[in-house]
Scaffold this active site. Sequence first.
Site, PDB file in Angstrom:
ATOM      1  N   SER A 127       0.833  -1.201   0.000  1.00 22.70           N
ATOM      2  CA  SER A 127       0.000   0.000   0.000  1.00 22.70           C
ATOM      3  C   SER A 127       0.870   1.254   0.000  1.00 22.70           C
ATOM      4  CB  SER A 127      -0.911  -0.021   1.219  1.00 22.70           C
ATOM      5  OG  SER A 127      -1.694   1.128   1.224  1.00 22.70           O
ATOM      6  N   GLY A 128       0.581   2.151  -0.916  1.00 20.26           N
ATOM      7  CA  GLY A 128       1.320   3.410  -0.988  1.00 20.26           C
ATOM      8  C   GLY A 128       2.575   3.331  -1.838  1.00 20.26           C
ATOM      9  N   THR A 132      -1.578   2.609  -7.947  1.00 22.49           N
ATOM     10  CA  THR A 132      -2.684   3.325  -8.590  1.00 22.49           C
ATOM     11  C   THR A 132      -2.143   4.403  -9.517  1.00 22.49           C
ATOM     12  OG1 THR A 132      -4.058   2.853  -6.694  1.00 22.49           O
ATOM     13  CG2 THR A 132      -4.790   4.607  -8.143  1.00 22.49           C
ATOM     14  N   ASN A 177      -1.327   5.654   3.133  1.00 20.85           N
ATOM     15  CA  ASN A 177      -1.482   6.326   1.852  1.00 20.85           C
ATOM     16  C   ASN A 177      -2.694   7.245   1.919  1.00 20.85           C
ATOM     17  OD1 ASN A 177      -1.839   7.049  -0.793  1.00 20.85           O
ATOM     18  ND2 ASN A 177      -1.853   4.952  -1.613  1.00 20.85           N
ATOM     19  N   SER A 180      -5.533   5.797  -0.582  1.00 19.13           N
ATOM     20  CA  SER A 180      -5.364   4.340  -0.636  1.00 19.13           C
ATOM     21  C   SER A 180      -6.598   3.680  -1.268  1.00 19.13           C
ATOM     22  CB  SER A 180      -5.152   3.817   0.778  1.00 19.13           C
ATOM     23  OG  SER A 180      -4.988   2.426   0.727  1.00 19.13           O
ATOM     24  N   SER A 181      -6.334   2.783  -2.211  1.00 19.70           N
ATOM     25  CA  SER A 181      -7.449   2.064  -2.837  1.00 19.70           C
ATOM     26  C   SER A 181      -7.982   1.064  -1.832  1.00 19.70           C
ATOM     27  CB  SER A 181      -6.971   1.327  -4.089  1.00 19.70           C
ATOM     28  OG  SER A 181      -6.109   2.137  -4.841  1.00 19.70           O
ATOM     29  N   GLY A 406      -2.619  -3.083  -2.092  1.00 18.09           N
ATOM     30  CA  GLY A 406      -1.326  -3.704  -1.829  1.00 18.09           C
ATOM     31  C   GLY A 406      -1.253  -4.332  -0.456  1.00 18.09           C
ATOM     32  N   GLU A 408      -0.607  -5.068   3.173  1.00 14.18           N
ATOM     33  CA  GLU A 408      -0.907  -4.068   4.176  1.00 14.18           C
ATOM     34  C   GLU A 408      -0.645  -4.593   5.586  1.00 14.18           C
ATOM     35  OE1 GLU A 408      -4.249  -1.146   2.751  1.00 14.18           O
ATOM     36  OE2 GLU A 408      -5.068  -2.630   4.102  1.00 14.18           O
TER      37      GLU A 408
HETATM   38  N1  LIG Z   1       5.157   8.052 -10.008  1.00 13.90           N
HETATM   39  C1  LIG Z   1       4.825   8.858  -9.002  1.00 13.90           C
HETATM   40  N2  LIG Z   1       5.209  10.145  -9.012  1.00 13.90           N
HETATM   41  C2  LIG Z   1       4.893  10.965  -8.009  1.00 13.90           C
HETATM   42  N3  LIG Z   1       4.188  10.573  -6.918  1.00 13.90           N
HETATM   43  C3  LIG Z   1       3.792   9.290  -6.843  1.00 13.90           C
HETATM   44  C4  LIG Z   1       4.084   8.367  -7.884  1.00 13.90           C
HETATM   45  N4  LIG Z   1       3.554   7.188  -7.528  1.00 13.90           N
HETATM   46  C5  LIG Z   1       2.958   7.367  -6.335  1.00 13.90           C
HETATM   47  N5  LIG Z   1       3.094   8.624  -5.908  1.00 13.90           N
HETATM   48  C6  LIG Z   1       2.601   9.219  -4.654  1.00 13.90           C
HETATM   49  O1  LIG Z   1       2.331   8.191  -3.781  1.00 13.90           O
HETATM   50  C7  LIG Z   1       0.997   8.183  -3.376  1.00 13.90           C
HETATM   51  C8  LIG Z   1       0.472   6.764  -3.263  1.00 13.90           C
HETATM   52  O2  LIG Z   1       0.433   6.157  -4.507  1.00 13.90           O
HETATM   53  P1  LIG Z   1      -0.678   5.129  -4.901  1.00 13.90           P
HETATM   54  O3  LIG Z   1      -0.505   4.869  -6.330  1.00 13.90           O
HETATM   55  O4  LIG Z   1      -1.993   5.592  -4.463  1.00 13.90           O
HETATM   56  O5  LIG Z   1      -0.270   3.884  -4.095  1.00 13.90           O
HETATM   57  P2  LIG Z   1      -0.922   2.438  -4.067  1.00 13.90           P
HETATM   58  O6  LIG Z   1      -2.002   2.447  -5.074  1.00 13.90           O
HETATM   59  O7  LIG Z   1       0.181   1.535  -4.417  1.00 13.90           O
HETATM   60  O8  LIG Z   1      -1.406   2.251  -2.732  1.00 13.90           O
HETATM   61  C9  LIG Z   1       0.253   8.947  -4.418  1.00 13.90           C
HETATM   62  O9  LIG Z   1      -0.871   9.577  -3.912  1.00 13.90           O
HETATM   63  C10 LIG Z   1       1.300   9.949  -4.849  1.00 13.90           C
HETATM   64  O10 LIG Z   1       1.287  11.058  -4.036  1.00 13.90           O
HETATM   65 MG   LIG Z   2      -3.929   2.151  -4.915  1.00 16.55          MG
END
Ligand SMILES: Nc1ncnc2c1ncn2[C@@H]1O[C@H](COP(=O)(O)OP(=O)(O)O)[C@@H](O)[C@H]1O
Ligand SMILES: [Mg+2]
Length: 1047
Positions: A127-128, A132, A177, A180-181, A406, A408
Amino acid sequence: MQAGHSPGERVGLATHVHSGMESSLQSRDVAGVHDFVLLENYGSEDAFINNLQKRFNTDIIYTYIGPVLVSVNPYKNIPIYTDDVIKTYRNIHYFEAIPHIYAVTNTAYQALKEENKDQCILISGESGAGKTEASKKILQCIAVTTGRTNQVESVKEKLLQSTPLLEAFGNAKTTRNDNSSRFGKYMDIIFNYIGDTIGGSLLNYLLEKSRVVMQAPGERNFHIFYQLLSSSDASLLDSLHLSPNTYYHYLNTSIVSMKDNEIDDIGQFRVVKRAMDVIELSEQEQTAIFTLVASILHLGNVGFSQDENGNASINAPETIATVAKLLACDPAQLTHALERKTIIARGDSVTTPLNKELAMYARDALAKAIYDRMFTWLVQRLNSSLRPVDDEFNRTKVMGILDIYGFEIFGKNSFEQFCINYCNEKLQQLFIELTLKSEQEEYFREGIEWVPVQYFDNKVICDLIEERHKGIISLLDEECLRPGDTSDMGFLNKMSINLVDHKHFVSYSKAERTMLKQIPRDEFQLVHYAGKVTYSVHGFVDKNNDLLFRNLIEVMASTKNTITKAVFTEKELESKKRPETAASQFKKSLNKLMQILVTKDPSYVRCIKPNNEQTSGIFDEQLVRHQVQYLGLMENLRVRRAGFAYRRTYDVFLKRYKSLCPGTWPNFNGDPKDGVALLTQHLQYNKYEFSMGKTKIFIRYPKTLFMTEDLFQLKKNDLATLIQRKYKTHVARKNFLKMRWAAIVMQKYIRRFLAKRAMRRRRLAVEVLRRLLKGFITRDGQPTEDNMAFIQLSRINYLNRLAGNLPKSLVDRNWPPCPKACRDLSIVLHKLYRGQQARIYRQTLSPEKKRQFDLKILAEKLFQHKKKSYTSTYLTPFEKVRLPSELHQHKTQYETNQLVPGEKLLYCTNITKYDRHGYSPRDRALLVTTKAIHIVDIKGFKVKHKLSLESVTELVVTAEMDGLLLIRIPLELKKDKGDLILQCAHVIECVTFIVDAVKKPNILKIASTSMISHNMIGGKEGQIEVTAGSELGFGKGKTGHLVVTVN
Ligand SMILES: Nc1ncnc2c1ncn2[C@@H]1O[C@H](COP(=O)(O)OP(=O)(O)O)[C@@H](O)[C@H]1O
Ligand SMILES: [Mg+2]
């Protein structure tokens, strides 16, 4: 670009398309190596992490392990996600530029187009870690890369907008996060055969619905609640009876008192509204959604009190009224359903009152159910909006993107974390299956020389959770379904007994035994592939049962809200079968997902989280190392290093690339393996670049394959040209034949037309000819229809001929011949013409000439055919003065002196006068004037006779050649000497002048007799005898006559 980003990488990105591959290969490695395969010390975990960190510190977040993309969350915006960057990656192979999520996307997209095979991109990480975000970048890349027609644009816009919409309802802030999804998402992007996006389809997995009613400290409910409450649309809030100032139990706060500067709820709400419009949610549907969100908030604020009998009753009926009003259902029925429960026992429905605790449980269950079903409805609604037009369904290909919650670990982990982590185990299992296990098994099967790479296979954990009858899910279901009072602790006991020996399961009792760290009595621990997670057993049974009392379902089915009406149905109540438990459902859907994924060509994005603080610039080595370990990246690298990047069965490989080798093109009839051998030989593959298995060729480096692919793409141009040429020839020939046919038809018609015209003309000509011929034959007959034309023609011809042949001179008496029909005309014309000629001639004559003519005409009248000498004289011009020149002066003197006024000399000549007696000759001159005839002596011009013109009554000449002229003198005048007997050399000329002067032609007598008498004085008469002789002569004959001898 931001400071800190390697300029070398930038240059590599911008110029790699133009520069050679080698130079861009170099530029990719400014910070560490771009592909772990290139790591010197590839066996060392330290080197691996060091490389990641080196790159992370220069803001390079992507690194490959062969085709697998490792991504480290930068927690800050790096400007590498522009459309221009996407375009840069469009037509290149992924290893040609610095690693990027776009390169992975593009490779999958190209494979989809080129090999016509479904693709999927699997994004994993805890997660994070950025899953996404990665999935959004993939969507963006596809949107920019694919077609630009209106329809495609609209589909792409919908796909893009589905993300913010689903995130508003399915994402929440957690301690891990901010976004977070809280649900799993698998999205298929659907392409047509030319690679244009034509639709999409979504699958959602297990929403963490417990969040609706409760959140852990520091976490939030789903975004949409806050977004709606922050809306600036006062009338909307009014209509929903919402206010930012109100405390909402389900949010643990009121919006105004909530301080979260990180999250822009107000702005996001606008984004969500727009997304709803793009997805084409109707006004009514949008209202239905917001109404449900509001209803849940109100429902949360419904409190209960309990009477002495332990029966719960609602505290604030007005809140229930609001909920009922919003949902459009009967408030009493709703109240009743919240305070009591109905169950069916042996066919009878039994209603019993609830105590306060159970009533609150029922309320929360309702809130969760409404939200959960609404979310599923939303996903389905999205699917119907994204569904391609029916006829586009054939020949479609899909690219799946899996973005699921992810791995967690929270302070307190419950049923939801258990499901989420189970899901991650399954994905890891799939990853291992596809990259490590099956790969190595394949080398073995194919007889490729291979030293096995050891790796941790998490199948054992998957089995622990999902194995039938023995696994945790089975044990949980068993506890849930068993008769009697079920409990979480009962479930824990079951596990403790059954799983005691399992390496990956630890419970209180087992921990105690093994002297491990204490585990509380109500918890158990699973040793996941990604780490140990301790779960609190509380709520497992309830959440797994996922029960909603019948009467609540009934109320919901009776509402007027579009969504609740659709998602709660009476039918659901009729079913006798117990609904499947949540865990079983989830297990089923996960297995289905795995089936979907294995049918597609996978690409992997492994997301790594650099720190737990969600801050940029911190690289927590320990944390990263842990992820590298459990993600199995080292093993991945080792297999990669030793293995082959690409494999295909011989026939498939040969089919694709056979055009590159003359020996295999167009067909290779032998064993495909031999064909491939021929091909590799021709392409000059190096020994170490590839390996020939039993049924497949293995190619070690992507570079080799892409080189081949590039050759093929080039060759395709040639083939296309060939096909084009054939096709064009075919089309041109078809066209030519059509045109030739048309020309022939046209020719036919024109020829017919011309022939007809010629025929008509010939027929006409024949007729004309025949008529002319007939006319010619009958030209002399009566005018008829037939000969008229001919005659007409002959007339015209005659006139034309005549005009060209007219005699030039008056003396020319020739006249062109004429046809009979023109005879009269010819005569008239001849006359007219001569008249005209004569007139012209006359008009040009001088007076002298005219006089000459007049006299000549007179002479002709007088003498023609009468006097023999005439013919010999008519060509000699008359002369006015016929005197020897010595006499001219006399003559002039005579004229001036002797002529009376008004008298003019007309003619003069010298003559011989014969006496009337004796006929002696005397030389005299004869002058004719306008008044008289003068005979003068030639010497001195003395007048001998003067005879007035009136007195001239008769002139006599002979008919012969002689020059005799007898001028009779009237008797009254014969006092002189009688008639004048003269001989004149120019007797005709002389007589003519005299007659002209006298103007009496009849005075001339041409004697035909041989005897001519003449008067003499005294009434006597003399005789002139005309005789023939050999010589002309005048003289007195023996007879006494004047004898004129003529010949
Ligand atoms: N490629 C990226 N560039 C900049 N910030 C990112 C990137 N990937 C993730 N982040 C930051 O990390 C945070 C969490 O990412 P997210 O994709 O929601 O994580 P996950 O879906 O894996 O839980 C996002 O809200 C963003 O702020
Ligand atoms: Mg996500």
